[in-house]
Design an enzyme around this catalytic site. Structure first.
Site, PDB file in Angstrom:
ATOM      1  N   ARG A 105      69.409  18.512  62.787  1.00 54.15           N
ATOM      2  CA  ARG A 105      69.249  17.723  64.012  1.00 54.15           C
ATOM      3  C   ARG A 105      68.684  18.695  65.045  1.00 54.15           C
ATOM      4  O   ARG A 105      69.358  19.660  65.427  1.00 54.15           O
ATOM      5  CB  ARG A 105      70.590  17.148  64.474  1.00 54.15           C
ATOM      6  CG  ARG A 105      70.544  16.600  65.883  1.00 54.15           C
ATOM      7  CD  ARG A 105      71.732  15.752  66.220  1.00 54.15           C
ATOM      8  NE  ARG A 105      71.634  14.449  65.577  1.00 54.15           N
ATOM      9  CZ  ARG A 105      72.377  13.389  65.887  1.00 54.15           C
ATOM     10  NH1 ARG A 105      73.288  13.488  66.846  1.00 54.15           N
ATOM     11  NH2 ARG A 105      72.231  12.243  65.276  1.00 54.15           N
ATOM     12  N   HIS A 132      64.370   9.157  64.407  1.00 55.69           N
ATOM     13  CA  HIS A 132      65.722   9.178  63.823  1.00 55.69           C
ATOM     14  C   HIS A 132      65.696   8.327  62.542  1.00 55.69           C
ATOM     15  O   HIS A 132      66.297   7.260  62.469  1.00 55.69           O
ATOM     16  CB  HIS A 132      66.715   8.626  64.839  1.00 55.69           C
ATOM     17  CG  HIS A 132      68.157   8.949  64.543  1.00 55.69           C
ATOM     18  ND1 HIS A 132      68.555   9.731  63.467  1.00 55.69           N
ATOM     19  CD2 HIS A 132      69.301   8.594  65.197  1.00 55.69           C
ATOM     20  CE1 HIS A 132      69.876   9.832  63.464  1.00 55.69           C
ATOM     21  NE2 HIS A 132      70.347   9.159  64.498  1.00 55.69           N
ATOM     22  N   GLN A 135      68.942   6.948  60.708  1.00 59.49           N
ATOM     23  CA  GLN A 135      69.604   5.842  61.398  1.00 59.49           C
ATOM     24  C   GLN A 135      68.836   4.536  61.197  1.00 59.49           C
ATOM     25  O   GLN A 135      69.440   3.489  60.906  1.00 59.49           O
ATOM     26  CB  GLN A 135      69.715   6.156  62.894  1.00 59.49           C
ATOM     27  CG  GLN A 135      70.411   5.077  63.687  1.00 59.49           C
ATOM     28  CD  GLN A 135      71.885   4.970  63.376  1.00 59.49           C
ATOM     29  OE1 GLN A 135      72.608   5.942  63.544  1.00 59.49           O
ATOM     30  NE2 GLN A 135      72.355   3.811  62.928  1.00 59.49           N
ATOM     31  N   ASP A 232      69.892   0.934  72.833  1.00 62.53           N
ATOM     32  CA  ASP A 232      70.357   2.321  72.733  1.00 62.53           C
ATOM     33  C   ASP A 232      70.594   2.805  74.159  1.00 62.53           C
ATOM     34  O   ASP A 232      70.181   2.156  75.134  1.00 62.53           O
ATOM     35  CB  ASP A 232      69.274   3.159  72.009  1.00 62.53           C
ATOM     36  CG  ASP A 232      69.731   4.573  71.643  1.00 62.53           C
ATOM     37  OD1 ASP A 232      70.934   4.886  71.781  1.00 62.53           O
ATOM     38  OD2 ASP A 232      68.872   5.362  71.212  1.00 62.53           O
ATOM     39  N   CYS A 272      72.931   2.143  67.540  1.00 67.31           N
ATOM     40  CA  CYS A 272      73.144   3.316  66.681  1.00 67.31           C
ATOM     41  C   CYS A 272      74.396   4.092  67.074  1.00 67.31           C
ATOM     42  O   CYS A 272      74.939   4.828  66.255  1.00 67.31           O
ATOM     43  CB  CYS A 272      71.914   4.221  66.704  1.00 67.31           C
ATOM     44  SG  CYS A 272      71.531   4.934  68.314  1.00 67.31           S
ATOM     45  N   ARG A 300      75.684   4.748  57.369  1.00 61.70           N
ATOM     46  CA  ARG A 300      75.013   6.063  57.388  1.00 61.70           C
ATOM     47  C   ARG A 300      75.420   6.861  56.155  1.00 61.70           C
ATOM     48  O   ARG A 300      74.601   7.542  55.533  1.00 61.70           O
ATOM     49  CB  ARG A 300      75.399   6.847  58.655  1.00 61.70           C
ATOM     50  CG  ARG A 300      74.854   6.292  59.962  1.00 61.70           C
ATOM     51  CD  ARG A 300      73.365   6.526  60.118  1.00 61.70           C
ATOM     52  NE  ARG A 300      72.994   7.922  60.104  1.00 61.70           N
ATOM     53  CZ  ARG A 300      73.056   8.753  61.153  1.00 61.70           C
ATOM     54  NH1 ARG A 300      73.435   8.296  62.327  1.00 61.70           N
ATOM     55  NH2 ARG A 300      72.682  10.023  61.053  1.00 61.70           N
TER      56      ARG A 300
HETATM   57  N1   CP Z   1      73.901   7.501  65.650  1.00 58.27           N
HETATM   58  C1   CP Z   1      74.039   8.831  65.552  1.00 58.27           C
HETATM   59  O1   CP Z   1      73.159   9.574  65.061  1.00 58.27           O
HETATM   60  O2   CP Z   1      75.240   9.281  66.032  1.00 58.27           O
HETATM   61  P1   CP Z   1      75.679  10.780  66.294  1.00 58.27           P
HETATM   62  O3   CP Z   1      74.864  11.292  67.466  1.00 58.27           O
HETATM   63  O4   CP Z   1      77.140  10.699  66.605  1.00 58.27           O
HETATM   64  O5   CP Z   1      75.400  11.599  65.080  1.00 58.27           O
HETATM   65  N1  NVA Z   2      68.489   8.006  71.449  1.00 61.30           N
HETATM   66  C1  NVA Z   2      69.753   8.700  71.244  1.00 61.30           C
HETATM   67  C2  NVA Z   2      70.251   8.443  69.864  1.00 61.30           C
HETATM   68  C3  NVA Z   2      71.577   9.072  69.567  1.00 61.30           C
HETATM   69  C4  NVA Z   2      72.025   8.839  68.162  1.00 61.30           C
HETATM   70  C5  NVA Z   2      69.570  10.183  71.499  1.00 61.30           C
HETATM   71  O1  NVA Z   2      68.565  10.740  71.054  1.00 61.30           O
HETATM   72  O2  NVA Z   2      70.437  10.773  72.145  1.00 61.30           O
END
Ligand code: CP
Ligand code: NVA
Length: 325
Positions: A105, A132, A135, A232, A272, A300
């Site tokens: 990540r 992402h 997701q 989101d 998400c 997930r």
């Molecule tokens: N939806 C998602 O990726 O959640 P986290 O940021 O908790 O990993």
């Molecule tokens: N759009 C959000 C998604 C988190 C899972 C972010 O990038 O923070």
């Protein structure tokens, strides 16, 4: 393109996959949901690198690797050299000597692409500033699980045209669904994604996207007759223009029960997570009968186990080729 010369495959962008490949992964996810304990990662180590916070991604990958018989190493990006003082080439080469698969990540999408370019093991994208894919593939799996095929359906995206929205644009042309995005002018889809979508349309790919930029009318237009409504957070990890975002989004961009009523009666709601309840979505919608947010979170696990298992066949083939075997 996230494929190395030695046939190694990575999971960085849904655009790197054919529909047949993605359907194989989804089939595997269904199998794993029914039979969670498997051996596909036996005696394998998976590095889970986090440059940003996470709850779901970390837990689902850690549990998933364990259920597949492997071991995971969670690495906090801020306390390792990856993406810091060591260049990506050296980090990728070193990790490839210890590790069988890397999930990252990252703050910057370029870091994931760079890591994959030099890695000798599969790299999975666990979210970047740009997309992402784990997701969004899970969201599609969840839709199919509840309602059947997603081809030809109308999906409404409400709010920031962010990393999740970019990935839904990619998915729209992979699966052939119609994506209606209600987003403010200031936070609409980036030009590269809009241009890519226009090219898919010109090439006659099934699927479509439309953006509604008028905050007064756009939300209702996007959700009208929608089969699935998603939103989101207004402020993603790494966003710094907090005050401006709040000012632009808060008067209009909240998914509430009145908005959900304008979608199809059997429309689903997804997020998400993590959600800022009371901002982009009300409690009534989050906890209402159309919401499948916790199935979405659980899935997930199953989808990522399928992705890892699918990638491993190419990872092993690449290593055997390197060893002359
Ligand atoms: N939806 C998602 O990726 O959640 P986290 O940021 O908790 O990993
Ligand atoms: N759009 C959000 C998604 C988190 C899972 C972010 O990038 O923070």
């Amino acid at each position: 393109m996230s494929q190395s010369a030695n046939n190694l495959r990575h999971f960085i962008d849904l655009r790197d996959f054919t529909l047949a490949e993605i359907e194989d992964i989804l089939r595997l996810a269904t199998e794993f949901k029914a039979n969670p304990w498997q051996n596909h990662l036996k005696r394998k180590h998976v590095a889970l690198i986090f440059e940003k916070d996470s709850t779901r991604t970390r837990m689902s990958f850690e549990v998933g690797v364990n259920q597949l018989g492997g071991d995971s190493l969670v690495i906090d990006g801020s306390t390792s050299h990856i993406g810091g003082k060591e260049n990506l080439y050296d980090s990728a080469k070193v990790m490839s000597r210890f590790i069988d698969m890397i999930m990252i990540r990252a703050n910057s999408h370029d870091s994931v692409v760079g890591l994959a370019q030099h890695s000798e093991v599969p790299v999975l994208n666990g979210l970047t500033d740009y997309n992402h894919p784990c997701q969004v593939l899970t969201d599609i799996f969840t839709y199919i699980e509840h309602r059947g095929p997603i081809q030809g359906k109308k999906i409404a995206w409400i709010g920031d045209a962010n990393n999740m929205a970019n990935t839904f644009v990619h998915a729209a042309f992979l699966f052939g669904f119609h994506l209606a995005i209600a987003t403010p002018l200031e936070y609409q889809l980036v030009g590269t994604v809009q241009r890519w979508a226009a090219k898919q349309k010109e090439a006659g790919k099934p699927g479509s996207i439309v953006q509604y930029l008028d905050p007064e009318s756009g939300l209702a237009e996007a959700v009208r007759d929608a089969d699935l409504v998603l939103t989101d957070t207004w402020i993603s990890m790494g966003d710094t223009d907090y005050e401006l975002r709040k000012a632009v989004f808060s008067p209009y961009y909240t998914v509430d029960a009145a908005l959900m009523k304008q979608a199809k009666p059997d429309a689903l709601f997804m997020h998400c997570l993590p959600a800022s309840r009371g901002q982009e979505v009300t409690d009534e919608v989050m906890d209402g009968p159309q919401s499948v947010i916790f199935d979405e979170a659980e899935n997930r696990l199953h989808v990522q186990k399928a992705i890892m298992t699918w990638l491993l066949q190419f990872g092993l083939a690449a290593r055997n080729t390197d060893n002359g075997g």
